[in-house]
Write a protein that holds these residues in place. Structure first.
Motif, short mmCIF file in Angstrom:
data_model
loop_
_atom_site.label_atom_id
_atom_site.label_comp_id
_atom_site.label_asym_id
_atom_site.label_seq_id
_atom_site.Cartn_x
_atom_site.Cartn_y
_atom_site.Cartn_z
N ALA A 1 1.12 -1.27 -0.11
CA ALA A 1 -0.25 0.24 -0.04
C ALA A 1 0.73 1.33 -0.19
O ALA A 1 0.38 2.69 -0.46
CB ALA A 1 -1.08 -0.14 1.19
N SER A 2 1.79 1.27 0.69
CA SER A 2 2.45 2.09 1.09
C SER A 2 3.28 2.83 -0.04
O SER A 2 3.45 3.96 -0.69
CB SER A 2 3.58 2.72 1.97
N VAL A 3 3.83 1.99 -1.14
CA VAL A 3 4.13 1.84 -2.39
C VAL A 3 3.59 2.53 -3.37
O VAL A 3 3.83 3.61 -4.04
CB VAL A 3 5.00 0.61 -3.33
N GLU A 4 2.22 2.13 -3.56
CA GLU A 4 1.20 2.53 -4.27
C GLU A 4 1.22 3.83 -4.32
O GLU A 4 0.85 4.47 -4.80
CB GLU A 4 -0.12 1.51 -4.21
N LEU A 5 0.30 4.28 -2.67
CA LEU A 5 0.43 5.62 -2.41
C LEU A 5 1.58 6.47 -2.99
O LEU A 5 1.09 7.66 -2.63
CB LEU A 5 0.36 5.32 -0.82
N LEU A 6 2.44 6.45 -3.05
CA LEU A 6 3.94 7.12 -4.02
C LEU A 6 3.76 7.52 -5.18
O LEU A 6 3.62 8.82 -5.45
CB LEU A 6 5.00 6.22 -4.08
N SER A 7 2.84 6.39 -6.03
CA SER A 7 2.12 7.33 -7.71
C SER A 7 0.25 8.12 -6.96
O SER A 7 -0.23 8.51 -7.87
CB SER A 7 1.25 5.97 -8.06
N HIS A 8 -0.02 7.98 -5.85
CA HIS A 8 -1.37 7.62 -5.68
C HIS A 8 -1.31 8.82 -4.42
O HIS A 8 -2.28 8.28 -3.66
CB HIS A 8 -2.97 7.32 -5.17
N PRO A 9 -0.43 9.66 -4.28
CA PRO A 9 -1.36 10.82 -3.11
C PRO A 9 -2.09 10.99 -2.41
O PRO A 9 -2.51 11.40 -1.20
CB PRO A 9 0.27 11.91 -3.06
N GLU A 10 -3.35 11.63 -3.10
CA GLU A 10 -4.52 12.08 -2.30
C GLU A 10 -5.55 10.55 -2.42
O GLU A 10 -5.97 10.85 -1.25
CB GLU A 10 -5.54 12.18 -4.12
N LEU A 11 -4.73 9.56 -1.97
CA LEU A 11 -5.26 8.59 -0.84
C LEU A 11 -4.70 8.00 0.10
O LEU A 11 -5.28 7.22 0.73
CB LEU A 11 -5.23 6.92 -2.24
N ALA B 1 -6.80 -0.33 -0.01
CA ALA B 1 -5.82 -1.94 0.07
C ALA B 1 -5.78 -1.82 -1.61
O ALA B 1 -6.39 -1.48 -2.33
CB ALA B 1 -7.11 -2.29 0.70
N VAL B 2 -4.82 -2.72 -1.16
CA VAL B 2 -4.27 -3.29 -2.51
C VAL B 2 -4.56 -4.80 -2.07
O VAL B 2 -4.52 -5.28 -1.51
CB VAL B 2 -2.62 -3.42 -2.60
N CYS B 3 -5.16 -5.45 -3.34
CA CYS B 3 -6.12 -6.86 -3.64
C CYS B 3 -5.78 -7.74 -4.96
O CYS B 3 -5.16 -6.52 -5.99
CB CYS B 3 -7.46 -6.40 -3.01
N GLY B 4 -5.67 -8.47 -4.58
CA GLY B 4 -5.87 -9.48 -5.80
C GLY B 4 -6.75 -9.41 -6.45
O GLY B 4 -7.72 -8.44 -6.42
N ASP B 5 -6.99 -10.39 -8.17
CA ASP B 5 -7.72 -9.67 -8.80
C ASP B 5 -9.29 -10.80 -8.44
O ASP B 5 -9.42 -11.63 -8.62
CB ASP B 5 -7.35 -10.87 -10.62
N PRO B 6 -10.31 -10.11 -8.13
CA PRO B 6 -11.50 -10.92 -8.06
C PRO B 6 -11.87 -11.62 -8.56
O PRO B 6 -12.30 -13.13 -9.40
CB PRO B 6 -12.30 -9.92 -7.79
N ALA B 7 -11.52 -11.92 -10.49
CA ALA B 7 -12.42 -12.46 -11.31
C ALA B 7 -11.48 -13.33 -11.65
O ALA B 7 -11.72 -14.41 -12.33
CB ALA B 7 -12.06 -11.11 -12.91
N SER B 8 -9.72 -13.53 -11.39
CA SER B 8 -9.07 -15.02 -11.57
C SER B 8 -9.04 -16.06 -10.60
O SER B 8 -8.61 -16.43 -9.56
CB SER B 8 -7.74 -14.81 -11.63
#
Length: 404
Positions: free
Chosen positions: A15-25, A31-38
């Protein structure tokens, strides 16, 4: 002289790595999650606002959404996480040559022999390290400082996020013994339930147990856990460049649809055993035993293991053993969500031997033929790719169906 060991744990790493690209969140539940479709729809990581709603790692998306309807979900970017993990460990390397990763987001550092070069104050080194990771990479770190690995990990878990906790010779009983036994490394859910039945719920109670009693209950692991609770862990911090002995080789998969028929399960088992056998062959290892885990749609796991008649790395042998174990765990049409096959009790090539049975000695030529067949398969895959040739789905050796 006591060792000086740090356990560094990157907070909410994915989540911390993703927030570097999405500071607005940063201020909203995410949350980071797997693919529900798979059918990999579970929470892999969450940020601090999501934690306040009770969102937990490894729970399903629908469970998390029930707790937090406004939860923002992002897909994982594993290559990016590996890149940041390498950068973090490169920073650790500037403090000591003894850096042992524990997963992608945690590492132990043994700074015993470099502490004098770093100013002599272990807590100050930990704080400096936290500030450096934050400044250079934008990530936060929790650090435990102690005289062994188990206590250092308890220290990094003690206060989060972005904190340093020192577990010393003077304070470890006061800080750690009130903690639940499940807080300590190697104490899983099954061990917690077993210990609870005997009135052992805290690390202090575990430390006070007689090793002989724990050995009776848990085998050799029992006295080892008691020693760890008493601060006697002596496990060394290994450099990540030092090859660690492989203890098991396994592969598991979650299927796009639940398996309900024996032929579906046979195909799944055969596919997993093919992968495990290939990895054993590449590593020059033989399996002395096999373990199978069956997961149902409610995420309940059932496992069983068995010793093999002889060490092997043959797809045929692993498949036959795994099928037998699966038939003990599952009866159709009960749905299966996921399967895992693990080769255990590993032996290096050359040390594996087969005890000849007078009544089955005639099977040796057949085994040699199978060895040549699977070795040829390995060569074809090495030249043309893993999909160039596939081993057929396992078939029952007897006419009767093992699942009937």
């Amino acid at each position: 002289m006591d060792r000086v060991i740090l356990h560094c744990d990157l907070n909410c790493f994915y989540a911390s790595v993703e927030l570097l690209s999405h500071p607005e969140l940063r201020t909203v539940p995410m949350a980071v999650c797997g693919d529900p479709a798979s059918r990999h729809g579970i929470i892999l990581a969450k940020n601090e606002p999501a934690k306040k709603y009770g969102v937990q790692t490894a729970e399903t998306i629908w469970q998390a959404k029930k707790k937090c309807p406004d939860l923002v979900l992002l897909p994982p970017h594993h290559d990016l996480y590996r890149q940041y993990s390498r950068q973090v460990n490169a920073i650790y390397d500037t403090y000591t040559d003894l850096v042992e990763p524990f997963g992608i987001d945690e590492s132990w550092l043994d700074i015993t022999h470099t502490l004098h070069l770093l100013g002599g104050d272990a807590q100050a080194v930990a704080n400096q390290l936290r500030e450096r990771i934050k400044r250079e990479l934008g990530l936060t770190l929790s650090v435990g400082v102690s005289f062994n690995k188990v206590f250092a990990k308890l220290g990094s878990d003690y206060k989060k996020p972005d904190a340093t906790t020192v577990i010393s010779r003077e304070n470890w009983r006061q800080l750690l013994w009130p903690l639940p036994v499940g807080a300590m490394l190697y104490v899983g859910g099954a061990a917690q339930k077993l210990l609870h039945q005997y009135g052992v719920d805290t690390l202090g109670q575990l430390a006070a147990c007689k090793p002989t009693m724990l050995e009776t209950l848990m085998g050799k692991m029992g006295p080892q856990l008691q020693a760890c609770a008493n601060g006697q862990d002596q496990d060394p911090v290994r450099s990540r460049y030092e090859a660690e002995p492989v203890k098991s080789v396994g592969n598991g998969t979650t299927f796009p649809q639940n398996l309900t028929k024996p032929e579906q399960v046979r195909t799944g088992i055969a596919m997993l055993c093919d992968s495990v056998a290939t990895r054993l062959r590449h590593a020059g290892l033989y399996a002395g035993g096999v373990q199978v885990t069956v997961r149902d749609p409610a995420f309940h796991d059932r496992s069983r293991q068995a010793q093999l008649p002889a060490p092997t790395h043959l797809i045929r042998d692993l498949t036959a053993a795994a099928m037998d174990l699966t038939s003990q765990l599952w009866k159709p049409p009960t749905p299966i969500r996921a399967l895992t096959v693990t080769a255990i009790h590993l032996l290096p090539e050359g040390s594996a031997y087969e005890q000849v049975d007078l009544f089955t000695a005639g099977a040796a030529p057949q085994r040699e033929k199978q060895e040549k067949l699977e070795a040829a398969m390995a060569r074809i895959r090495g030249k043309f790719g893993s999909g160039a040739i596939v081993y057929g789905a396992a078939q029952p050796e007897k006419e009767e169906d093992p699942f009937s």
